[in-house]
Design a protein around this motif. Structure first.
Motif, mmCIF file in Angstrom:
data_model
loop_
_atom_site.group_PDB
_atom_site.id
_atom_site.type_symbol
_atom_site.label_atom_id
_atom_site.label_comp_id
_atom_site.label_asym_id
_atom_site.label_seq_id
_atom_site.Cartn_x
_atom_site.Cartn_y
_atom_site.Cartn_z
ATOM 1 N N LEU A 1 2.144 1.872 -3.381
ATOM 2 C CA LEU A 1 1.083 2.431 -4.230
ATOM 3 C C LEU A 1 0.929 3.925 -3.985
ATOM 4 O O LEU A 1 0.859 4.736 -4.925
ATOM 5 C CB LEU A 1 -0.235 1.710 -3.947
ATOM 6 C CG LEU A 1 -1.453 2.270 -4.676
ATOM 7 C CD1 LEU A 1 -1.362 1.957 -6.152
ATOM 8 C CD2 LEU A 1 -2.737 1.718 -4.102
ATOM 9 N N PHE B 1 0.838 -1.202 0.000
ATOM 10 C CA PHE B 1 0.000 0.000 0.000
ATOM 11 C C PHE B 1 0.874 1.254 0.000
ATOM 12 O O PHE B 1 0.590 2.221 -0.717
ATOM 13 C CB PHE B 1 -0.915 -0.045 1.220
ATOM 14 C CG PHE B 1 -2.125 0.807 1.086
ATOM 15 C CD1 PHE B 1 -3.084 0.497 0.137
ATOM 16 C CD2 PHE B 1 -2.302 1.922 1.884
ATOM 17 C CE1 PHE B 1 -4.200 1.293 -0.008
ATOM 18 C CE2 PHE B 1 -3.416 2.713 1.745
ATOM 19 C CZ PHE B 1 -4.377 2.405 0.798
ATOM 20 N N VAL C 1 3.714 5.862 -5.536
ATOM 21 C CA VAL C 1 3.541 6.018 -6.990
ATOM 22 C C VAL C 1 2.556 7.147 -7.285
ATOM 23 O O VAL C 1 2.820 8.037 -8.108
ATOM 24 C CB VAL C 1 3.062 4.688 -7.611
ATOM 25 C CG1 VAL C 1 2.644 4.900 -9.052
ATOM 26 C CG2 VAL C 1 4.151 3.649 -7.535
#
Lengths: 100, 168
Positions: free
Chosen positions: B152, B149, B155
């Motif tokens: 993510l 997570f 990103v």
């Protein structure tokens, strides 16, 4: 068999070099590299103690540290690029807008 | 034999770190840090952690340092420290505090270290990547998912930060 204390000594030296890099250098990218060096020194000490206690859990922890460091580098460098775009400099002394 | 290997690798690691600290060009700093990361990877191997050796090489030496070099060259920020330091007393104070930190960390670190046990059955289990993987997907499954997570979010954060024509 190399004693753990040798690894701890090396880790302390590398960590201190990292701290000196953060304190002495003004190029924001080099400051960031020094932070990575400090993370690596801490990882080395962690694995050395894990080898002493034969604890696999410490290896899991180092794995997490490396992944989070990767995420941190990506965000940090994006921030540096954003600062460079507005300020046209990577010198940490120049970026002092928040100073009272 | 192992001690000689350790001493050589430690010397390379310290030399790389010091060269990173004192080189004026940021590209040279990045390359010296790469040398340091390689040396630390070898030390992981000496500590019987082959999986961390591989991770250190692929993630640190492979991905992170390429990102650093890419950003240094993209920004053209190799030399930004030509102007003299604004705070004159910072440098000696930093050296002094660094020395103090080194002494404190060496004293505390050496106080808690003992000699490692010799090679044996336990060590084989310790160095086997399989036992690490088993821990990662059983006891540490939730932290593992959270790490995914975090990646993510990183990103998404990078994409948002690098959008052009947007006030941040």
């Amino acid at each position: 068999m190399v004693p753990t204390s040798y690894y701890i000594l090396l880790s302390a030296i590398l960590f201190t070099i990292g701290v000196l890099g953060v304190l002495l250098r003004r190029n924001a990218i080099v400051v960031f590299m020094s932070v990575e060096l400090m993370l690596n020194a801490a990882n080395l000490a962690l694995v050395a103690f894990a080898r002493e206690q034969l604890g696999v859990e410490a290896q899991v922890l180092v794995f997490f540290v490396i992944t989070v460091a990767a995420a941190e580098v990506a965000v940090g460098l994006a921030l540096l690029v954003a600062i460079f775009r507005t300020k046209r400099t990577a010198d940490v002394d120049e970026v002092s807008t928040l100073k009272g | 034999m192992e001690l000689i290997l350790f001493l050589i690798t430690a010397a390379v690691a310290i030399a790389g770190a010091v060269a990173m600290l004192i080189s004026r060009n940021a590209v040279h700093s990045a390359l010296f840090l790469l040398l340091n990361f390689g040396a630390i990877a070898v030390l992981f191997l000496l500590l019987r952690a082959p999986f961390l050796f591989a991770i250190q090489l692929t993630v640190y030496a492979g991905a992170i340092m390429v990102l650093f070099l890419f950003v240094v060259m993209l920004l053209g920020a190799e030399k930004v420290e030509d102007a003299p330091d604004r705070i004159a007393w910072q440098q000696p104070l930093a050296l002094l505090l660094g020395l103090a930190l080194l002494i404190v960390s060496v004293v505390v670190g050496l106080g808690s270290a003992t000699t490692p046990p010799p090679d044996g059955e336990e060590l084989i289990k310790f160095s086997d990547p399989r036992s690490l993987g088993e821990l990662l997907f059983t006891d540490y499954l939730l932290p593992f998912e959270i790490t995914g997570f975090i990646l993510l979010i990183a990103v998404i954060g990078v994409v948002v930060l690098s959008q052009r024509g947007r006030k941040i």
